[in-house]
Motif scaffolding. Sequence first.
Motif, PDB file in Angstrom:
ATOM      1  N   LEU A  39      36.192  37.490  40.879  1.00  0.00           N
ATOM      2  CA  LEU A  39      37.213  37.327  39.855  1.00  0.00           C
ATOM      3  C   LEU A  39      37.905  36.000  40.053  1.00  0.00           C
ATOM      4  O   LEU A  39      38.369  35.680  41.153  1.00  0.00           O
ATOM      5  CB  LEU A  39      38.229  38.473  39.944  1.00  0.00           C
ATOM      6  CG  LEU A  39      37.587  39.857  39.851  1.00  0.00           C
ATOM      7  CD1 LEU A  39      38.537  40.922  40.340  1.00  0.00           C
ATOM      8  CD2 LEU A  39      37.136  40.143  38.438  1.00  0.00           C
ATOM      9  N   ARG A  74      39.861  35.298  34.210  1.00  0.00           N
ATOM     10  CA  ARG A  74      41.090  35.511  33.466  1.00  0.00           C
ATOM     11  C   ARG A  74      41.232  34.373  32.453  1.00  0.00           C
ATOM     12  O   ARG A  74      41.207  33.196  32.813  1.00  0.00           O
ATOM     13  CB  ARG A  74      42.309  35.526  34.384  1.00  0.00           C
ATOM     14  CG  ARG A  74      43.578  35.838  33.602  1.00  0.00           C
ATOM     15  CD  ARG A  74      44.835  35.595  34.393  1.00  0.00           C
ATOM     16  NE  ARG A  74      46.015  35.896  33.582  1.00  0.00           N
ATOM     17  CZ  ARG A  74      47.215  35.401  33.808  1.00  0.00           C
ATOM     18  NH1 ARG A  74      47.419  34.587  34.820  1.00  0.00           N
ATOM     19  NH2 ARG A  74      48.230  35.710  33.030  1.00  0.00           N
ATOM     20  N   TYR A 129      41.189  33.567  43.579  1.00  0.00           N
ATOM     21  CA  TYR A 129      39.961  34.345  43.451  1.00  0.00           C
ATOM     22  C   TYR A 129      39.977  35.566  44.366  1.00  0.00           C
ATOM     23  O   TYR A 129      40.706  35.621  45.368  1.00  0.00           O
ATOM     24  CB  TYR A 129      38.728  33.485  43.734  1.00  0.00           C
ATOM     25  CG  TYR A 129      38.622  32.907  45.131  1.00  0.00           C
ATOM     26  CD1 TYR A 129      38.015  33.612  46.171  1.00  0.00           C
ATOM     27  CD2 TYR A 129      39.108  31.623  45.418  1.00  0.00           C
ATOM     28  CE1 TYR A 129      37.893  33.078  47.442  1.00  0.00           C
ATOM     29  CE2 TYR A 129      38.991  31.080  46.685  1.00  0.00           C
ATOM     30  CZ  TYR A 129      38.385  31.808  47.696  1.00  0.00           C
ATOM     31  OH  TYR A 129      38.277  31.278  48.951  1.00  0.00           O
ATOM     32  N   GLN A 130      39.194  36.564  43.958  1.00  0.00           N
ATOM     33  CA  GLN A 130      38.977  37.761  44.761  1.00  0.00           C
ATOM     34  C   GLN A 130      37.548  38.235  44.531  1.00  0.00           C
ATOM     35  O   GLN A 130      36.975  37.997  43.469  1.00  0.00           O
ATOM     36  CB  GLN A 130      39.932  38.900  44.370  1.00  0.00           C
ATOM     37  CG  GLN A 130      41.325  38.802  44.934  1.00  0.00           C
ATOM     38  CD  GLN A 130      42.112  40.091  44.764  1.00  0.00           C
ATOM     39  OE1 GLN A 130      41.572  41.133  44.376  1.00  0.00           O
ATOM     40  NE2 GLN A 130      43.401  40.033  45.058  1.00  0.00           N
ATOM     41  N   ASN A 190      40.787  33.150  38.564  1.00  0.00           N
ATOM     42  CA  ASN A 190      41.967  32.873  37.727  1.00  0.00           C
ATOM     43  C   ASN A 190      42.263  31.383  37.895  1.00  0.00           C
ATOM     44  O   ASN A 190      42.903  30.975  38.864  1.00  0.00           O
ATOM     45  CB  ASN A 190      43.148  33.726  38.178  1.00  0.00           C
ATOM     46  CG  ASN A 190      44.379  33.526  37.315  1.00  0.00           C
ATOM     47  OD1 ASN A 190      44.426  32.652  36.452  1.00  0.00           O
ATOM     48  ND2 ASN A 190      45.397  34.341  37.546  1.00  0.00           N
ATOM     49  N   GLU A 207      43.855  41.924  39.103  1.00  0.00           N
ATOM     50  CA  GLU A 207      42.494  41.663  39.576  1.00  0.00           C
ATOM     51  C   GLU A 207      41.645  42.929  39.509  1.00  0.00           C
ATOM     52  O   GLU A 207      40.478  42.884  39.105  1.00  0.00           O
ATOM     53  CB  GLU A 207      42.523  41.119  41.005  1.00  0.00           C
ATOM     54  CG  GLU A 207      43.053  39.701  41.132  1.00  0.00           C
ATOM     55  CD  GLU A 207      44.574  39.631  41.060  1.00  0.00           C
ATOM     56  OE1 GLU A 207      45.243  40.696  41.149  1.00  0.00           O
ATOM     57  OE2 GLU A 207      45.104  38.512  40.924  1.00  0.00           O
ATOM     58  N   SER A 227      39.417  37.216  49.395  1.00  0.00           N
ATOM     59  CA  SER A 227      40.355  36.621  48.447  1.00  0.00           C
ATOM     60  C   SER A 227      40.605  35.179  48.867  1.00  0.00           C
ATOM     61  O   SER A 227      40.332  34.788  50.004  1.00  0.00           O
ATOM     62  CB  SER A 227      41.674  37.391  48.411  1.00  0.00           C
ATOM     63  OG  SER A 227      42.328  37.351  49.675  1.00  0.00           O
TER      64      SER A 227
END
Length: 395
Positions: free
Chosen positions: A7, A88, A17-18, A9, A382, A30
Amino acid sequence: MSTPILLLNAGSSSIKYQVIDADDESVLASGLVQRIGDESGTIDHTVGGETFHQERGFPNHGRALKVMVQLFEEHGPQLADVVAVGHRTVHGGAAFRETTLVTDAMLDALRELSPLAPLHNPPAIAGIDAARAALPDVPHVAIFDTAFFSTLPAEAYTYALARDVAAEHGIRRYGFHGTSHSYVSKKVAEVLGRPYEELNQIVCHLGNGASISAIRGGVAVDTSMGLTPLEGLVMGTRSGDVDPGLHAFLARQVGMSIDDIDTLLNKKSGMLGLCGVTDFRDINDLIAEGNADAKLAFDVYVHRLLHYIGAYLAVLGSLDAITFTAGVGENNPALRKAIIDRLAGFGFSLDDEANAVRSKEPRVVSTPDSKVTILVVPTNEELAMARETKAAVGA
């Protein structure tokens, strides 16, 4: 079974991030890249409870993503195992009403929306481009902040402008923080053990950016942010609602340019403009010292929020739950008390002992006889993004 999802952003000068396992919803890694575009950038990559820190220049998002990939290769988990990447994306306009698979055509359409969110969409697009180059063999998905509010009725999203101007330029209320409002409102139903579709809710997302939503039976029917994330509540550096005539006044009487006015309202106003700081811990300290500016800033913040709560009570007709989330909403019991005490005449009753508890868990902070259940629910955008990404790619 494991379904790791990356993920991202991407902001104008940062990437959060994660990696989340979408099956058991655990966080596998993360990280945060800061000061992109600067010669003295930093990246922190955390995995297995250990953080790996580097200081180096990141001239652009592409270079930042390459370094991030290197850290995954060196310290894990391996990105080769990632099944999808979720991004995102702040503004989807009217074109994107749900989580969408990224394609070249989709990105072209997203670029056309950039004038609606010039501070947010361009860096998000840059992050998507860089991530697709770094990870070309997995599907990429865009999760839009505006999607949750695509259900707003026309009476709520329509501005009273000349119809042809509004239609030609896509001028309407879109709403933001939708991923948070969606996650939190669903978590409220889970905490209360009630069907989501039966609840009327108000969700207060109070962070450096702040917004409030009215949700009737699981469907968003109103929200405070509008065409841009500037409208609505008082925020850390954003003014929220002002007289639209202010722009003309500042241009004509003060000689400010449009860019100057935009900077004033977005970056030099809100709590910063009122009392010089944005962190509510600092504001509370200043109030305790007798600082009049900080006290007024706090009161203005509460007044604006009460204004919207009252409006949404009327819009909904009845209310089952009001929830506080995000950094300020979750961690400031004094603010919650100031708001709920002002609502006592409507049957809101706060349990002061429960309200004072510090916890990362969702919890009820109202008394048993309160006519409206009051909750504090930590947001987890997240995790919501991971769920959306998993569903979009059929993982």
